[in-house]
Scaffold this active site. Structure first.
Site, PDB file in Angstrom:
ATOM      1  N   ASP A 431      59.780  41.480  13.042  1.00 56.88           N
ATOM      2  CA  ASP A 431      60.806  42.134  14.125  1.00 56.88           C
ATOM      3  C   ASP A 431      62.150  42.219  13.427  1.00 56.88           C
ATOM      4  O   ASP A 431      62.333  41.581  12.431  1.00 56.88           O
ATOM      5  CB  ASP A 431      60.711  41.550  15.521  1.00 56.88           C
ATOM      6  CG  ASP A 431      61.380  40.200  15.225  1.00 56.88           C
ATOM      7  OD1 ASP A 431      61.907  39.864  14.178  1.00 56.88           O
ATOM      8  OD2 ASP A 431      61.391  39.730  16.522  1.00 56.88           O
ATOM      9  N   ILE A 432      62.946  42.984  14.016  1.00 51.92           N
ATOM     10  CA  ILE A 432      64.279  43.190  13.290  1.00 51.92           C
ATOM     11  C   ILE A 432      65.202  42.079  13.837  1.00 51.92           C
ATOM     12  O   ILE A 432      65.341  41.920  15.042  1.00 51.92           O
ATOM     13  CB  ILE A 432      64.774  44.428  13.662  1.00 51.92           C
ATOM     14  CG1 ILE A 432      63.876  45.498  13.002  1.00 51.92           C
ATOM     15  CG2 ILE A 432      66.255  44.744  13.211  1.00 51.92           C
ATOM     16  CD1 ILE A 432      64.206  46.965  13.543  1.00 51.92           C
ATOM     17  N   GLU A 474      61.020  46.184  19.149  1.00 47.79           N
ATOM     18  CA  GLU A 474      61.601  46.169  17.499  1.00 47.79           C
ATOM     19  C   GLU A 474      60.671  45.575  16.835  1.00 47.79           C
ATOM     20  O   GLU A 474      60.685  44.932  15.661  1.00 47.79           O
ATOM     21  CB  GLU A 474      62.754  45.447  17.513  1.00 47.79           C
ATOM     22  CG  GLU A 474      63.008  44.034  17.677  1.00 47.79           C
ATOM     23  CD  GLU A 474      63.200  43.728  19.148  1.00 47.79           C
ATOM     24  OE1 GLU A 474      63.489  42.491  19.383  1.00 47.79           O
ATOM     25  OE2 GLU A 474      62.800  44.412  20.039  1.00 47.79           O
TER      26      GLU A 474
END
Length: 574
Positions: A431-432, A474
């Site tokens: 994920d970001i 995300e």
């Protein structure tokens, strides 16, 4: 069975049910009436006894009350008669009341009995006794006697009146209870006679009804129906001129009239078949689907304009080339027309169009070939829309990656294949980092652009047979078939470095990753592989983000854990 007997039987059953129901309700009502009448009579008798006993007591003749009660026991149909105190003991058998009265009056008004006894008749806590004393109302009780006959017991209160206070004082609204038990054997005999009478009347009524019903139905219903049936048989044999005589104006008359009208219409229809055939030809030529028909010799006898348009050939050319060449593929057409053909629609591509083709050989009643027919339908646009819908159902609208639904289905399939063949199956999950700040600081549009840029890098980092998916928000997941844990780690690190080196609208973006692979990490199913990668991803975040962590199994568990030394390794790998 002829209809005459069927109708008679049906009506007989219905009438029997009605009459039996009426007889049942009649006898039930009569039984209730007899019981209510008997109950009212016994209630009046009980009240009369109570009033007589009060008169004896008020006259100062309490010493004869015991004799009065004993005499009542000898009355016909009386099984038991008792005068009870409110505690359930029989009265006038001891000196308890005499002593209390003499004490209250201060003189020996009544001489004590030489012999006394206590005779309990009902328990003091008997609910019926308590109800009678509490409500001061007569209570009927129905029971079944030893001889099988019902018995009726009345508990009637001996109410307190002002004249009783001289001897007994005040404070009790009931001085005692009269218990009168009588047999209902005579009443049951009356009820039995009523039932016998009802059954006899029912049998007579049923017999008369069946005979009259059978006769009336035969004259008014069955005979006209048989005439219509005979007429139908003649018409089915080809006599379309036969008419049923109309003798009544009821439903049977209207049925005969309708039948006569039907035969006339049938004859008219038969004469107009050729005109209807012309109409059918008009419809075929105006249809949007292409139609090509042959006769029993295989020669094309019908080509509608839609077929010319779809095949891009004039009718003359189609007729000249022959039926099996209409799609320029004789072998395929022979297969569709063969004996083993399923006669289901087949889809084929022809001159840039996708056509749905129904082709079959038509057989007659004697299994002889009548001809062949082909129905051509252009489904090019339908197929395009179908592919578009399929794409939309498996693709995330923002990033263009596959969605969660497609991920779950593909991962399950790959897991089964891996367990069967022993090939490795890896999952990369990331994920970001700090994605929320992009939305909060720069707005959701900027957050969407970050997601799209990461998705492009993600897709470019994988092989053509790998699967890049947006897991949610995300989070992203990649499915890497035939890839070991080390291979997946290398792909993840390359992706991490590519994203770290890139910028999105001048903004730096980093990601945290977790990788897991089966069978290197033992998991019970595809969900376990996702959980192992997710646990490794959590380890990357705990270790400071912007790094990749391999999943490791816990002892005795299929779930994955990040490496214990994740926090001690440099940002680019663990």
């Amino acid at each position: 069975m002829r209809i005459r007997y069927k109708i008679t039987l049906a009506v007989g059953i219905a009438v029997t049910i009605v009459l039996v129901a009426m007889a049942f309700f009649y006898t039930h009502y009569q039984e209730k009436s007899v019981l209510r009448q008997n109950e009212r009579t016994m209630e009046k008798l009980t009240e009369s006894v109570a009033q007589g006993l009060q008169a004896v007591m008020l006259a100062g003749s309490a010493d004869i009350a015991e004799s009065y009660a004993d005499r009542l026991k000898k009355v016909s149909d009386v099984l038991d008669f008792r005068i009870l105190r409110t505690n359930g003991d029989e009265a006038f058998r001891d000196n308890k009341t005499i002593l209390a009265v003499n004490k209250r009056r201060g003189e020996e008004t009544f001489a004590p009995r030489e012999t006394e006894m206590r005779i309990p008749v009902l328990p003091a806590d008997d609910p019926n006794l308590l109800q009678t004393v509490e409500t001061a109302k007569t209570l009927p009780i129905y029971e079944r006697g030893e001889d099988g006959h019902r018995i009726l017991t009345f508990l009637a209160p001996i109410r307190f009146i002002d004249s009783c206070s001289k001897c007994h004082g005040k404070g009790e609204k009931v001085r005692g209870v009269i218990k009168l038990t009588t047999s209902l054997a005579s009443v049951e005999r009356d009820i039995y006679e009523v039932r016998q009478y009802a059954i006899g009347a029912l049998a007579l009524a049923l017999a008369a009804t069946m005979m009259l019903t059978g006769y009336m139905l035969g004259r008014t219903v069955v005979e006209p129906l048989e005439k219509v049936t005979n007429a139908m048989a003649r018409v089915s044999g080809g006599d379309l001129d036969h008419q049923v005589p109309i003798q009544t104006r009821d439903e049977l008359g209207r049925m005969a009239s309708s039948f006569n009208h039907m035969t006339s219409e049938l004859k008219t229809t038969y004469d107009g078949l050729r005109r209807e055939q012309d109409k059918l030809t008009t419809i075929i030529h105006g249809a949007g689907e292409g139609i090509v028909v042959t006769d029993n010799h295989g020669d094309i006898v019908l080509v509608n304009p839609a077929a010319e348009r779809l095949l891009e050939k004039p009718a003359s050319q189609i007729v000249e080339e022959g039926f099996i060449h209409i799609l320029d593929n004789p072998d395929e057409m022979r297969t569709w027309l063969g004996e083993d053909a399923t006669h289901a629609a087949v889809t084929t591509e022809y001159k840039g169009r996708i056509l749905q083709v129904f082709a079959s050989t038509i057989l007659g009643s004697e299994n002889n070939v009548v001809g062949s027919a082909a129905l051509l339908r252009d489904i090019t646009e339908e197929k395009r829309l179908e592919e578009e819908l399929r794409r939309l159902s498996t693709t995330d609208g923002l990033t263009g990656l596959y969605n969660r639904r497609h991920l779950d289905a593909t991962l399950a399939t790959e897991y089964v294949r891996s367990t069967r063949t022993g090939a490795s199956l890896a999952v990369v999950m990331f994920d970001i980092d700090h994605f929320k700040k992009f939305n909060d600081t720069y707005g959701h549009d900027q957050g969407d652009r970050v997601l799209q840029a990461v998705a492009r890098n993600f897709r470019d980092a994988l092989r053509k047979y790998d699967l890049a998916c947006r897991y949610g928000g995300e989070e992203f997941v990649g499915i890497l078939p035939n890839t070991t844990l080390d291979g997946a780690f290398s792909v993840a690190e390359r992706l991490r470095c590519d994203i770290e080196a890139a910028e999105v609208d001048g903004l730096k973006v980093t990601i945290s990753l977790g990788v897991a692979a089966f069978p290197e990490i033992s998991v019970a199913g595809p969900e376990g592989l996702i959980e192992a990668a997710d646990a490794a991803l959590y380890g990357s975040k705990e270790a400071g983000r912007n790094r990749t962590t391999r999943a490791e199994p816990l002892a005795g568990s299929a779930a994955a854990e990040p490496a214990a030394d994740a926090a001690a390794l440099p940002p680019q790998s663990t």
